[in-house]
Motif scaffolding. Structure first.
Motif, PDB file in Angstrom:
ATOM      1  N   PRO A  55       0.836  -1.203   0.000  1.00  0.00           N
ATOM      2  CA  PRO A  55       0.000   0.000   0.000  1.00  0.00           C
ATOM      3  C   PRO A  55       0.870   1.252   0.000  1.00  0.00           C
ATOM      4  O   PRO A  55       2.002   1.249   0.507  1.00  0.00           O
ATOM      5  N   GLY A  56       0.352   2.324  -0.560  1.00  0.00           N
ATOM      6  CA  GLY A  56       1.048   3.600  -0.458  1.00  0.00           C
ATOM      7  C   GLY A  56       1.281   3.946   0.993  1.00  0.00           C
ATOM      8  O   GLY A  56       0.419   3.730   1.852  1.00  0.00           O
ATOM      9  N   LEU A  57       2.447   4.493   1.285  1.00  0.00           N
ATOM     10  CA  LEU A  57       2.804   4.807   2.665  1.00  0.00           C
ATOM     11  C   LEU A  57       1.978   5.991   3.178  1.00  0.00           C
ATOM     12  O   LEU A  57       1.629   6.900   2.428  1.00  0.00           O
ATOM     13  N   ILE A  58       1.714   5.961   4.478  1.00  0.00           N
ATOM     14  CA  ILE A  58       0.907   7.010   5.103  1.00  0.00           C
ATOM     15  C   ILE A  58       1.727   7.655   6.211  1.00  0.00           C
ATOM     16  O   ILE A  58       2.158   6.998   7.152  1.00  0.00           O
ATOM     17  N   GLU A  59       1.965   8.935   6.063  1.00  0.00           N
ATOM     18  CA  GLU A  59       2.852   9.699   6.928  1.00  0.00           C
ATOM     19  C   GLU A  59       2.045  10.658   7.805  1.00  0.00           C
ATOM     20  O   GLU A  59       1.326  11.505   7.283  1.00  0.00           O
ATOM     21  N   ALA A 327       9.566 -10.993  16.238  1.00  0.00           N
ATOM     22  CA  ALA A 327       8.110 -11.141  16.187  1.00  0.00           C
ATOM     23  C   ALA A 327       7.475 -10.334  15.064  1.00  0.00           C
ATOM     24  O   ALA A 327       6.278 -10.476  14.793  1.00  0.00           O
ATOM     25  N   ILE A 328       8.252  -9.484  14.402  1.00  0.00           N
ATOM     26  CA  ILE A 328       7.718  -8.627  13.338  1.00  0.00           C
ATOM     27  C   ILE A 328       8.108  -9.199  11.984  1.00  0.00           C
ATOM     28  O   ILE A 328       9.284  -9.233  11.628  1.00  0.00           O
ATOM     29  N   ASP A 329       7.106  -9.684  11.239  1.00  0.00           N
ATOM     30  CA  ASP A 329       7.371 -10.144   9.876  1.00  0.00           C
ATOM     31  C   ASP A 329       7.130  -8.990   8.904  1.00  0.00           C
ATOM     32  O   ASP A 329       6.825  -7.862   9.304  1.00  0.00           O
ATOM     33  N   LEU A 330       7.290  -9.266   7.609  1.00  0.00           N
ATOM     34  CA  LEU A 330       7.180  -8.199   6.620  1.00  0.00           C
ATOM     35  C   LEU A 330       5.801  -7.553   6.634  1.00  0.00           C
ATOM     36  O   LEU A 330       5.676  -6.324   6.580  1.00  0.00           O
ATOM     37  N   ALA A 331       4.754  -8.360   6.727  1.00  0.00           N
ATOM     38  CA  ALA A 331       3.393  -7.807   6.740  1.00  0.00           C
ATOM     39  C   ALA A 331       3.186  -6.894   7.940  1.00  0.00           C
ATOM     40  O   ALA A 331       2.621  -5.805   7.823  1.00  0.00           O
ATOM     41  N   ALA A 332       3.655  -7.328   9.114  1.00  0.00           N
ATOM     42  CA  ALA A 332       3.505  -6.509  10.328  1.00  0.00           C
ATOM     43  C   ALA A 332       4.315  -5.229  10.218  1.00  0.00           C
ATOM     44  O   ALA A 332       3.874  -4.152  10.658  1.00  0.00           O
ATOM     45  N   ALA A 333       5.506  -5.314   9.639  1.00  0.00           N
ATOM     46  CA  ALA A 333       6.336  -4.124   9.484  1.00  0.00           C
ATOM     47  C   ALA A 333       5.669  -3.108   8.567  1.00  0.00           C
ATOM     48  O   ALA A 333       5.642  -1.906   8.862  1.00  0.00           O
ATOM     49  N   VAL A 334       5.107  -3.578   7.461  1.00  0.00           N
ATOM     50  CA  VAL A 334       4.450  -2.675   6.520  1.00  0.00           C
ATOM     51  C   VAL A 334       3.209  -2.039   7.148  1.00  0.00           C
ATOM     52  O   VAL A 334       2.875  -0.888   6.848  1.00  0.00           O
ATOM     53  N   ARG A 335       2.550  -2.740   8.050  1.00  0.00           N
ATOM     54  CA  ARG A 335       1.386  -2.146   8.731  1.00  0.00           C
ATOM     55  C   ARG A 335       1.743  -0.871   9.486  1.00  0.00           C
ATOM     56  O   ARG A 335       0.913   0.027   9.634  1.00  0.00           O
ATOM     57  N   THR A 336       2.982  -0.782  10.001  1.00  0.00           N
ATOM     58  CA  THR A 336       3.369   0.398  10.777  1.00  0.00           C
ATOM     59  C   THR A 336       3.437   1.664   9.933  1.00  0.00           C
ATOM     60  O   THR A 336       3.461   2.768  10.488  1.00  0.00           O
ATOM     61  N   VAL A 337       3.470   1.513   8.615  1.00  0.00           N
ATOM     62  CA  VAL A 337       3.559   2.686   7.738  1.00  0.00           C
ATOM     63  C   VAL A 337       2.375   2.774   6.781  1.00  0.00           C
ATOM     64  O   VAL A 337       2.370   3.604   5.864  1.00  0.00           O
ATOM     65  N   THR A 338       1.367   1.939   7.003  1.00  0.00           N
ATOM     66  CA  THR A 338       0.199   1.929   6.113  1.00  0.00           C
ATOM     67  C   THR A 338      -1.104   1.850   6.922  1.00  0.00           C
ATOM     68  O   THR A 338      -1.719   2.862   7.223  1.00  0.00           O
ATOM     69  N   LYS A 339      -1.497   0.667   7.276  1.00  0.00           N
ATOM     70  CA  LYS A 339      -2.797   0.449   7.930  1.00  0.00           C
ATOM     71  C   LYS A 339      -2.892   1.136   9.286  1.00  0.00           C
ATOM     72  O   LYS A 339      -3.897   1.796   9.600  1.00  0.00           O
ATOM     73  N   ALA A 340      -1.858   0.995  10.116  1.00  0.00           N
ATOM     74  CA  ALA A 340      -1.922   1.557  11.468  1.00  0.00           C
ATOM     75  C   ALA A 340      -2.025   3.080  11.470  1.00  0.00           C
ATOM     76  O   ALA A 340      -2.898   3.642  12.151  1.00  0.00           O
ATOM     77  N   PRO A 341      -1.178   3.799  10.726  1.00  0.00           N
ATOM     78  CA  PRO A 341      -1.363   5.254  10.719  1.00  0.00           C
ATOM     79  C   PRO A 341      -2.665   5.705  10.081  1.00  0.00           C
ATOM     80  O   PRO A 341      -3.267   6.689  10.528  1.00  0.00           O
ATOM     81  N   ALA A 342      -3.138   4.984   9.061  1.00  0.00           N
ATOM     82  CA  ALA A 342      -4.409   5.358   8.442  1.00  0.00           C
ATOM     83  C   ALA A 342      -5.544   5.292   9.462  1.00  0.00           C
ATOM     84  O   ALA A 342      -6.351   6.220   9.598  1.00  0.00           O
TER      85      ALA A 342
END
Length: 384
Positions: A55-59, A327-342
């Motif tokens: 996903p596009g990153l969310i800042e 404990a952080i895989d690629l999907a979880a890492a990407v969530r920190t810059v996409t789904k979670a901030p959104a």
């Protein structure tokens, strides 16, 4: 017929919110993600070359716009040109949604440190209206609570529909981020164009005076203003139990850059999302000598990353997180810059590759451990 906003990508490693499809494809139609699959794909699809599609990153917090508007001390660029240049840098860093952090800050006898929130907010609006922007821009008001005019200045801005976050800032010497006054002096000597010790002494004395005389009342008014307009709040540089108690009392949604593991753990226990700086991850620690983001990640206390002052760090740090925390895989890492901030700021239409969500996507190639953004789509339209 496929158009600029209707296409199929194949041969991609697609990062979903909970897993990675190693040999996947996805279809985009009418600006939305239409379908995701594995294996064979329809004819006419675009080859992603085995690259990552995320996903596009969310800042949520970047004050990098100010570096374009004031590229040198006492030099101010054309604000519209600054916005367009900054926006291009964001897009090529993979950021498709940004909350531009604008300082609501006027400081007596230190005009070179003042924010220009109204000027920059108007320039962002002008660029948006002229269709000059690649990323989707919202505003984050960074309210310096001890400043005498912060409430009046915030009130002039708060009715804008593009404001998505307000943060409660306090840079009084001797507390929070700069408990070590030496670090604060080093910071301003570099940022302020070489301030003398006498000038810094005078500035620090004014800030302590302002905190003692204005901060308490200003805090109440800014918090009430945010709640009145349903704008999420962020605390900033929480350090002590008292800081955490204030954040809980004020019903903040996000804690930006807590400086100690004790504060981070208490904020996490209170259900507040914890944001840390991506440069902290990339550099291996805080430039101010505070807690390392990677340590919070290992403790399960990291929810969101922010590029802060280096836009390209956001993607780099996310992809490095699995190296720092098992404990952080690629999907979880990407969530920190996409789904979670959104989700932290109520943008539920983006931040995840799932049918029906916005087709804000980036194609990422990795070479020599450095991620390169090859393509960027916002609502299905190629913007970089």
């Amino acid at each position: 017929m496929m158009t600029n906003s209707e296409f199929v990508l194949r041969n991609a490693r697609i990062v979903l919110a909970d897993r990675v499809i190693e040999h996947g494809w996805l279809a985009v139609a009418q600006g939305r993600i239409a379908e995701i699959g594995e294996g064979g794909v329809p004819a006419g699809s675009l080859d992603a070359g085995g690259d990552l599609i995320i996903p596009g990153l969310i800042e949520l917090h970047t004050d990098h716009l100010e570096a374009h508007y004031t590229p040198r001390p006492k030099v101010q660029w054309n604000p519209l040109a600054a916005v367009v240049s900054y926006d291009g840098q964001l897009a090529t860093s993979g950021i498709t949604t940004v909350l531009d952090s604008l300082r609501v800050w006027r400081e007596e006898e230190a005009s070179d440190i003042d924010g220009e929130a109204a000027v920059l907010a108007n320039a962002i609006s002008a660029a948006r209206d002229a269709n000059l922007l690649r990323a989707d821009h919202f505003l984050h008001l960074r309210c310096e609570i001890p400043m005498p005019n912060v409430v009046a200045e915030a009130k002039e801005l708060v009715g804008r529909p593009d404001i998505r976050l307000m943060s409660l800032m306090d840079h009084t010497p001797g507390q929070r981020q700069f408990r070590d006054e030496v670090k604060l002096r080093e910071y301003y000597r570099g940022k302020g164009g070489g301030m003398s010790d006498a000038e810094l002494d005078a500035m620090f004395a004014r800030r302590i005076y302002c905190k003692e005389n204005y901060a308490e009342a200003n805090m109440r008014e800014i918090v009430a203003l945010a709640h009145q307009h349903n704008i999420p709040l962020a605390s900033h540089d929480d350090t002590t139990e008292e800081n955490v108690a204030d954040a809980v009392r004020d019903r903040v949604a996000v804690a930006e850059f807590p400086t100690t593991i004790e504060a981070a753990r208490a904020l996490h226990d209170a259900g507040i999302d914890i944001m840390m700086g991506a440069p902290n991850v990339v550099r291996g620690g805080s430039h101010s000598g505070n807690i390392a983001a990677a340590e919070l990640a290992r403790e399960g206390l990291l929810d969101i990353l922010s590029s802060d002052y280096v836009p390209s760090s956001l993607l780099m740090a996310a992809l490095q997180l699995p190296e720092h925390a098992e404990a952080i895989d690629l999907a979880a890492a990407v969530r920190t810059v996409t789904k979670a901030p959104a989700e932290a700021v109520g943008l539920f239409d983006r931040g995840e590759i799932v049918a029906g969500k916005r087709a804000d996507l980036i194609r990422v190639h990795i070479a020599h451990d450095v991620p390169v953004v090859r393509s960027v789509w916002r609502e299905g339209h190629r913007v970089a």
